[in-house]
Design an enzyme around this catalytic site. Structure first.
Site, PDB file in Angstrom:
ATOM      1  N   HIS A 105       0.842  -1.192   0.000  1.00 45.02           N
ATOM      2  CA  HIS A 105       0.000   0.000   0.000  1.00 45.02           C
ATOM      3  C   HIS A 105       0.872   1.236   0.000  1.00 45.02           C
ATOM      4  CE1 HIS A 105       0.618  -1.409   4.125  1.00 45.02           C
ATOM      5  NE2 HIS A 105       0.652  -0.144   4.495  1.00 45.02           N
ATOM      6  N   HIS A 124       0.920   5.104   1.148  1.00 48.12           N
ATOM      7  CA  HIS A 124       0.261   6.132   1.951  1.00 48.12           C
ATOM      8  C   HIS A 124       0.322   7.465   1.200  1.00 48.12           C
ATOM      9  CE1 HIS A 124       0.280   4.009   5.949  1.00 48.12           C
ATOM     10  NE2 HIS A 124       1.263   3.348   5.379  1.00 48.12           N
TER      11      HIS A 124
HETATM   12  P1  AMP Z   1       1.807   0.333   7.383  1.00 43.99           P
HETATM   13  O1  AMP Z   1       2.346   0.612   8.757  1.00 43.99           O
HETATM   14  O2  AMP Z   1       2.551   1.044   6.298  1.00 43.99           O
HETATM   15  O3  AMP Z   1       1.656  -1.148   7.123  1.00 43.99           O
HETATM   16  O4  AMP Z   1       0.374   0.998   7.366  1.00 43.99           O
HETATM   17  C1  AMP Z   1      -0.797   0.343   7.685  1.00 43.99           C
HETATM   18  C2  AMP Z   1      -1.872   1.409   7.724  1.00 43.99           C
HETATM   19  O5  AMP Z   1      -3.120   0.781   7.550  1.00 43.99           O
HETATM   20  C3  AMP Z   1      -1.936   2.202   9.027  1.00 43.99           C
HETATM   21  O6  AMP Z   1      -1.821   3.597   8.721  1.00 43.99           O
HETATM   22  C4  AMP Z   1      -3.316   1.862   9.583  1.00 43.99           C
HETATM   23  O7  AMP Z   1      -3.927   2.968  10.218  1.00 43.99           O
HETATM   24  C5  AMP Z   1      -4.069   1.443   8.349  1.00 43.99           C
HETATM   25  N1  AMP Z   1      -5.156   0.481   8.527  1.00 43.99           N
HETATM   26  C6  AMP Z   1      -5.084  -0.694   9.197  1.00 43.99           C
HETATM   27  N2  AMP Z   1      -6.272  -1.345   9.094  1.00 43.99           N
HETATM   28  C7  AMP Z   1      -7.086  -0.556   8.340  1.00 43.99           C
HETATM   29  C8  AMP Z   1      -8.422  -0.661   7.877  1.00 43.99           C
HETATM   30  N3  AMP Z   1      -9.186  -1.722   8.185  1.00 43.99           N
HETATM   31  N4  AMP Z   1      -8.921   0.343   7.111  1.00 43.99           N
HETATM   32  C9  AMP Z   1      -8.168   1.427   6.817  1.00 43.99           C
HETATM   33  N5  AMP Z   1      -6.894   1.571   7.222  1.00 43.99           N
HETATM   34  C10 AMP Z   1      -6.355   0.618   7.977  1.00 43.99           C
END
Ligand code: AMP
Ligand code: ZN
Length: 136
Positions: A101, A103
């Site tokens: 993903h 950001h």
């Molecule tokens: P990372 O640390 O780069 O893996 O980022 C994971 C991101 O996913 C974090 O910013 C979380 O807040 C976000 N996240 C986790 N679960 C969900 C969800 N169900 N819907 C939207 N965002 C999520």
């Protein structure tokens, strides 16, 4: 992890509802549930791949084209002052969800957020040695 258990696969493919900003055959763009700033969004490829090492080159190039379009739209609508693109790969890099993903974090003057590293120091010789290590 099996992709049947992957939460971002379920979100990207619409099995779990999300606040979707954009969707096409390849991608879904959603609002992050724990936003760093107002409008923090995630670009999710629909096809499962854990990280930059696993995504196809086609997906990789599509992600940045979409990020560019979303950045323009989000800036027009949110009137943000800047935008960070952040993409974590592996636990050591802070990745918590093992589905690639990107950001998109809108930035506002005085938003109080920090998305920075601590600048280090090194000699010209050390830089040269690293260059050789990577390119040699
Ligand atoms: P990372 O640390 O780069 O893996 O980022 C994971 C991101 O996913 C974090 O910013 C979380 O807040 C976000 N996240 C986790 N679960 C969900 C969800 N169900 N819907 C939207 N965002 C999520
Ligand atoms: Zn997945």
């Amino acid at each position: 992890m099996k992709k049947e258990d992957c939460i971002f696969c379920k979100i990207a493919n619409g099995e779990i509802p999300s606040r979707t900003l954009y969707e096409d055959d390849q991608f879904r763009v959603i609002l992050d549930l724990g936003p760093a700033t107002k409008g923090h969004a995630l670009i999710l490829p629909k096809e499962h791949a854990a990280d930059i090492f696993e995504i196809s080159e086609e997906t990789a190039s599509g992600v940045l084209v979409l990020a560019k379009r979303m950045a323009v739209k989000m800036t027009q609508k949110l009137h943000c002052d800047g935008m960070n693109l952040v993409q974590n790969n592996g636990e050591a890099a802070g990745q918590t969800v093992p589905h690639f993903h990107l950001h998109m974090i809108p930035r506002y003057h005085n938003d109080g957020q920090k998305i920075n590293w601590i600048p280090g120091e090194c000699t010209q010789e050390e830089l040269e040695a690293v260059k050789r290590e990577i390119t040699g």
